[in-house]
Each structure stands twice: as structure tokens, then as C-alpha cells.
Design a protein around this motif. Structure first.
Motif, PDB file in Angstrom:
ATOM      1  N   GLU A 114       0.828  -1.210   0.000  1.00 21.71           N
ATOM      2  CA  GLU A 114       0.000   0.000   0.000  1.00 21.71           C
ATOM      3  C   GLU A 114       0.862   1.259   0.000  1.00 21.71           C
ATOM      4  O   GLU A 114       0.616   2.198  -0.757  1.00 21.71           O
ATOM      5  CB  GLU A 114      -0.929   0.006   1.214  1.00 21.71           C
ATOM      6  N   LYS A 115       1.868   1.265   0.854  1.00 18.91           N
ATOM      7  CA  LYS A 115       2.752   2.429   0.971  1.00 18.91           C
ATOM      8  C   LYS A 115       3.477   2.705  -0.345  1.00 18.91           C
ATOM      9  O   LYS A 115       3.465   3.828  -0.861  1.00 18.91           O
ATOM     10  CB  LYS A 115       3.763   2.189   2.089  1.00 18.91           C
ATOM     11  N   PHE A 116       4.126   1.691  -0.903  1.00 20.55           N
ATOM     12  CA  PHE A 116       4.901   1.875  -2.131  1.00 20.55           C
ATOM     13  C   PHE A 116       4.007   2.182  -3.322  1.00 20.55           C
ATOM     14  O   PHE A 116       4.394   2.939  -4.212  1.00 20.55           O
ATOM     15  CB  PHE A 116       5.761   0.645  -2.419  1.00 20.55           C
ATOM     16  N   SER A 117       2.815   1.600  -3.349  1.00 19.14           N
ATOM     17  CA  SER A 117       1.897   1.857  -4.469  1.00 19.14           C
ATOM     18  C   SER A 117       1.492   3.326  -4.524  1.00 19.14           C
ATOM     19  O   SER A 117       1.306   3.882  -5.607  1.00 19.14           O
ATOM     20  CB  SER A 117       0.644   0.989  -4.349  1.00 19.14           C
ATOM     21  N   ARG A 166      14.189  -1.928  -7.445  1.00 16.46           N
ATOM     22  CA  ARG A 166      13.662  -3.304  -7.472  1.00 16.46           C
ATOM     23  C   ARG A 166      12.400  -3.388  -8.321  1.00 16.46           C
ATOM     24  O   ARG A 166      12.227  -4.324  -9.103  1.00 16.46           O
ATOM     25  CB  ARG A 166      13.404  -3.807  -6.061  1.00 16.46           C
ATOM     26  N   ALA A 167      11.524  -2.388  -8.201  1.00 16.21           N
ATOM     27  CA  ALA A 167      10.293  -2.370  -9.004  1.00 16.21           C
ATOM     28  C   ALA A 167      10.619  -2.227 -10.482  1.00 16.21           C
ATOM     29  O   ALA A 167       9.975  -2.842 -11.331  1.00 16.21           O
ATOM     30  CB  ALA A 167       9.377  -1.248  -8.541  1.00 16.21           C
ATOM     31  N   ARG A 168      11.645  -1.419 -10.795  1.00 23.03           N
ATOM     32  CA  ARG A 168      12.058  -1.236 -12.199  1.00 23.03           C
ATOM     33  C   ARG A 168      12.528  -2.571 -12.789  1.00 23.03           C
ATOM     34  O   ARG A 168      12.151  -2.943 -13.900  1.00 23.03           O
ATOM     35  CB  ARG A 168      13.157  -0.176 -12.277  1.00 23.03           C
ATOM     36  N   ARG A 181       1.284  -7.815 -11.711  1.00 26.59           N
ATOM     37  CA  ARG A 181       0.577  -8.398 -12.862  1.00 26.59           C
ATOM     38  C   ARG A 181       0.836  -9.885 -12.984  1.00 26.59           C
ATOM     39  O   ARG A 181       0.136 -10.587 -13.698  1.00 26.59           O
ATOM     40  CB  ARG A 181       1.015  -7.718 -14.162  1.00 26.59           C
ATOM     41  N   VAL A 182       1.859 -10.381 -12.327  1.00 28.15           N
ATOM     42  CA  VAL A 182       2.205 -11.801 -12.383  1.00 28.15           C
ATOM     43  C   VAL A 182       2.321 -12.333 -10.963  1.00 28.15           C
ATOM     44  O   VAL A 182       2.507 -11.555 -10.018  1.00 28.15           O
ATOM     45  CB  VAL A 182       3.535 -12.032 -13.150  1.00 28.15           C
ATOM     46  N   PRO A 183       2.232 -13.643 -10.775  1.00 25.36           N
ATOM     47  CA  PRO A 183       2.369 -14.201  -9.433  1.00 25.36           C
ATOM     48  C   PRO A 183       3.762 -13.923  -8.853  1.00 25.36           C
ATOM     49  O   PRO A 183       4.751 -13.843  -9.579  1.00 25.36           O
ATOM     50  CB  PRO A 183       2.174 -15.704  -9.629  1.00 25.36           C
ATOM     51  N   ARG A 222       4.125   3.165 -11.154  1.00 21.89           N
ATOM     52  CA  ARG A 222       4.302   1.833 -11.745  1.00 21.89           C
ATOM     53  C   ARG A 222       4.664   0.735 -10.753  1.00 21.89           C
ATOM     54  O   ARG A 222       4.910  -0.395 -11.144  1.00 21.89           O
ATOM     55  CB  ARG A 222       5.327   1.868 -12.875  1.00 21.89           C
ATOM     56  N   TYR A 223       4.712   1.049  -9.457  1.00 23.17           N
ATOM     57  CA  TYR A 223       5.014  -0.010  -8.487  1.00 23.17           C
ATOM     58  C   TYR A 223       3.977  -1.128  -8.578  1.00 23.17           C
ATOM     59  O   TYR A 223       4.328  -2.311  -8.575  1.00 23.17           O
ATOM     60  CB  TYR A 223       5.065   0.533  -7.053  1.00 23.17           C
TER      61      TYR A 223
END
Length: 86
Positions: free
Chosen positions: A15-18, A53-55, A29-31, A23-24
Motif C-alpha cells: 500500500e505504501k509503495f503503491s 527493485r520495481a524497475r 501483474r504476475v504471481p 508503476r510499483y
């Protein structure tokens, strides 16, 4: 959970990072996986930026191939056997 894919985060941090990082949320979109491109690229632990890490996670998702999965798995084995980065 799969072998390769973005590593899961605790719900509080999702929740925080989103809300903080563009684009976090796309990384979900995948498991989630046990290992991922970010981890074998040295981006693991609290001392690495979540944005990096998200990139890497989004790059993995957008460029997925069986070969990329094989590379991540082979690099994971190498990291574990030779304890690199620790």
C-alpha cells in the motif's frame, strides 16, 4: 507462487509503495516468485531502493521469456553456491 517472478512484499508496504512510486503496482501483474531478476542483480535487502527493485521487476515482466527465466534460475543457483553479495 512461482519459482521466478517479483518477490512479494508485506501488505503494509504494498500500500505504501503503491501510493509513492509510479508503476510499483504493475509488478503485481504476475504471481510472486521465490527469486527474481532484481535479487540476482544485487537488489535485495533493506539497503536497496524499492524503486530500483520495481524497475527490474517490471523489466522482467515486460520482457519475459523462457530464456530469461532460465537465466534468473541459473544466476540464483550461482548466488547461493558462491554466496556473492553477502
Amino acid at each position: 507462487m512461482t519459482l521466478v517472478g517479483p518477490r512479494p512484499e508485506r501488505p503494509h508496504f504494498v500500500e505504501k509503495f503503491s501510493s509513492e512510486l509510479p508503476r510499483y503496482g504493475h509488478r503485481h501483474r504476475v504471481p510472486a516468485g521465490l527469486t527474481g531478476l532484481a535479487q540476482v542483480s544485487g537488489l535485495r535487502g533493506a539497503d536497496t531502493p524499492i524503486s530500483d527493485r520495481a524497475r527490474f521487476d517490471n523489466f522482467y515482466i515486460e520482457n519475459w521469456s523462457l530464456w530469461l527465466d532460465a537465466k534468473v534460475l541459473l544466476r540464483t543457483i550461482s548466488e547461493v553456491l558462491f554466496a556473492r553479495g553477502r
